[in-house]
Design a protein around this motif. Structure first.
Motif, PDB file in Angstrom:
ATOM      1  N   GLU A  11       0.865  -1.122   0.006  1.00 48.56           N
ATOM      2  CA  GLU A  11       0.034   0.077  -0.059  1.00 48.56           C
ATOM      3  C   GLU A  11       0.809   1.342   0.082  1.00 48.56           C
ATOM      4  O   GLU A  11       0.718   2.163  -0.641  1.00 48.56           O
ATOM      5  CB  GLU A  11      -1.083   0.057   1.284  1.00 48.56           C
ATOM      6  CG  GLU A  11      -1.996  -1.045   1.260  1.00 48.56           C
ATOM      7  CD  GLU A  11      -2.923  -0.693   0.168  1.00 48.56           C
ATOM      8  OE1 GLU A  11      -3.351   0.463  -0.100  1.00 48.56           O
ATOM      9  OE2 GLU A  11      -3.710  -1.668  -0.211  1.00 48.56           O
ATOM     10  N   THR A  15       0.981   4.242  -2.871  1.00 50.17           N
ATOM     11  CA  THR A  15       0.935   5.392  -2.667  1.00 50.17           C
ATOM     12  C   THR A  15       2.149   6.589  -3.083  1.00 50.17           C
ATOM     13  O   THR A  15       1.812   7.415  -3.828  1.00 50.17           O
ATOM     14  CB  THR A  15       0.816   5.517  -1.092  1.00 50.17           C
ATOM     15  OG1 THR A  15      -0.346   4.858  -0.724  1.00 50.17           O
ATOM     16  CG2 THR A  15       0.297   7.160  -0.763  1.00 50.17           C
ATOM     17  N   ARG A  19       1.938   9.201  -6.199  1.00 49.04           N
ATOM     18  CA  ARG A  19       2.611  10.706  -5.479  1.00 49.04           C
ATOM     19  C   ARG A  19       3.377  10.858  -6.892  1.00 49.04           C
ATOM     20  O   ARG A  19       3.319  11.985  -7.264  1.00 49.04           O
ATOM     21  CB  ARG A  19       3.215  10.534  -4.293  1.00 49.04           C
ATOM     22  CG  ARG A  19       3.207  11.996  -3.988  1.00 49.04           C
ATOM     23  CD  ARG A  19       4.913  12.349  -3.932  1.00 49.04           C
ATOM     24  NE  ARG A  19       5.011  13.640  -3.601  1.00 49.04           N
ATOM     25  CZ  ARG A  19       6.013  14.362  -4.009  1.00 49.04           C
ATOM     26  NH1 ARG A  19       6.608  14.153  -5.558  1.00 49.04           N
ATOM     27  NH2 ARG A  19       6.364  15.604  -3.719  1.00 49.04           N
ATOM     28  N   LEU A  30      -3.150  11.758  -1.064  1.00 45.28           N
ATOM     29  CA  LEU A  30      -2.506  10.226  -1.119  1.00 45.28           C
ATOM     30  C   LEU A  30      -2.345  10.040   0.372  1.00 45.28           C
ATOM     31  O   LEU A  30      -2.523   8.715   0.851  1.00 45.28           O
ATOM     32  CB  LEU A  30      -1.545  10.512  -1.918  1.00 45.28           C
ATOM     33  CG  LEU A  30      -1.847  10.449  -3.374  1.00 45.28           C
ATOM     34  CD1 LEU A  30      -0.620  10.761  -4.245  1.00 45.28           C
ATOM     35  CD2 LEU A  30      -2.597   9.132  -3.920  1.00 45.28           C
ATOM     36  N   SER A  33      -5.379   9.193   2.296  1.00 45.01           N
ATOM     37  CA  SER A  33      -5.861   7.664   1.897  1.00 45.01           C
ATOM     38  C   SER A  33      -5.193   6.552   2.644  1.00 45.01           C
ATOM     39  O   SER A  33      -5.620   5.538   3.226  1.00 45.01           O
ATOM     40  CB  SER A  33      -5.958   7.610   0.568  1.00 45.01           C
ATOM     41  OG  SER A  33      -6.088   6.662  -0.149  1.00 45.01           O
ATOM     42  N   PHE A  34      -3.842   6.788   2.501  1.00 44.61           N
ATOM     43  CA  PHE A  34      -3.084   5.820   3.079  1.00 44.61           C
ATOM     44  C   PHE A  34      -3.166   5.764   4.808  1.00 44.61           C
ATOM     45  O   PHE A  34      -3.286   4.544   5.297  1.00 44.61           O
ATOM     46  CB  PHE A  34      -1.398   5.993   2.765  1.00 44.61           C
ATOM     47  CG  PHE A  34      -0.696   5.091   3.322  1.00 44.61           C
ATOM     48  CD1 PHE A  34      -0.183   3.867   3.067  1.00 44.61           C
ATOM     49  CD2 PHE A  34       0.181   5.471   4.601  1.00 44.61           C
ATOM     50  CE1 PHE A  34       0.660   2.740   3.561  1.00 44.61           C
ATOM     51  CE2 PHE A  34       1.178   4.557   5.083  1.00 44.61           C
ATOM     52  CZ  PHE A  34       1.102   3.131   4.684  1.00 44.61           C
TER      53      PHE A  34
END
Length: 143
Positions: A11, A15, A19, A30, A33-34
């Motif tokens: 993950e 990410t 980016r 981002l 979200s992570f």
């Protein structure tokens, strides 16, 4: 390495790759979200642990016996503290880098919170005004 660790690594790599492709303007989204995925992972782990502890507590109550003493040692508590401090460095950098002072404060509130939960887990009566020193009523020697 645990399968869950490799999933988090994947993950994070995804990410970082996103980016690189999307640019700096999407960095905040981002990272959010992570962090949401990491929060979900932590919430799931905490939920499983709470369920297990509640089941153990129900078993102890059903049997009518006293709850077992904490089994963690001084070394386990010391190790938890060291790991907490080591992880505080990148968390502080990420929090401070992404959101400046508010991000740094949120990171440290989280670190202090995790350590407070660990202390409450290993010393159940500490925050509830449990045993008092010198009280003969709660002595472990009397039964």
């Amino acid at each position: 390495m645990d399968a869950r660790d490799t999933e988090i690594k994947k993950e994070l790599n995804a990410t970082l790759q996103a980016r690189r492709e999307l640019g700096v303007e999407y960095e905040s989204a981002l990272v959010d979200s992570f962090l949401e995925k990491v929060d979900q992972r932590i919430d799931g782990a905490v939920e499983r642990r709470v369920r297990r502890q509640m089941a153990e507590q129900q078993m102890v109550t059903a049997r009518g016996s006293r709850s077992p003493k904490p089994t963690d040692s001084w070394g386990e508590r010391f190790g938890f503290g060291i790991v907490s401090l080591v992880l505080a460095i990148p968390l502080s950098a990420i929090g401070g880098g992404v959101a400046n002072l508010p991000g740094l404060l949120v990171a440290w509130i989280g670190i202090v919170g995790v350590n407070a939960v660990q202390v409450a887990r290993t010393n159940p009566g500490l925050f509830r005004g449990g045993r008092r020193r010198g009280s003969s009523q709660d002595s472990d020697w009397e039964d």
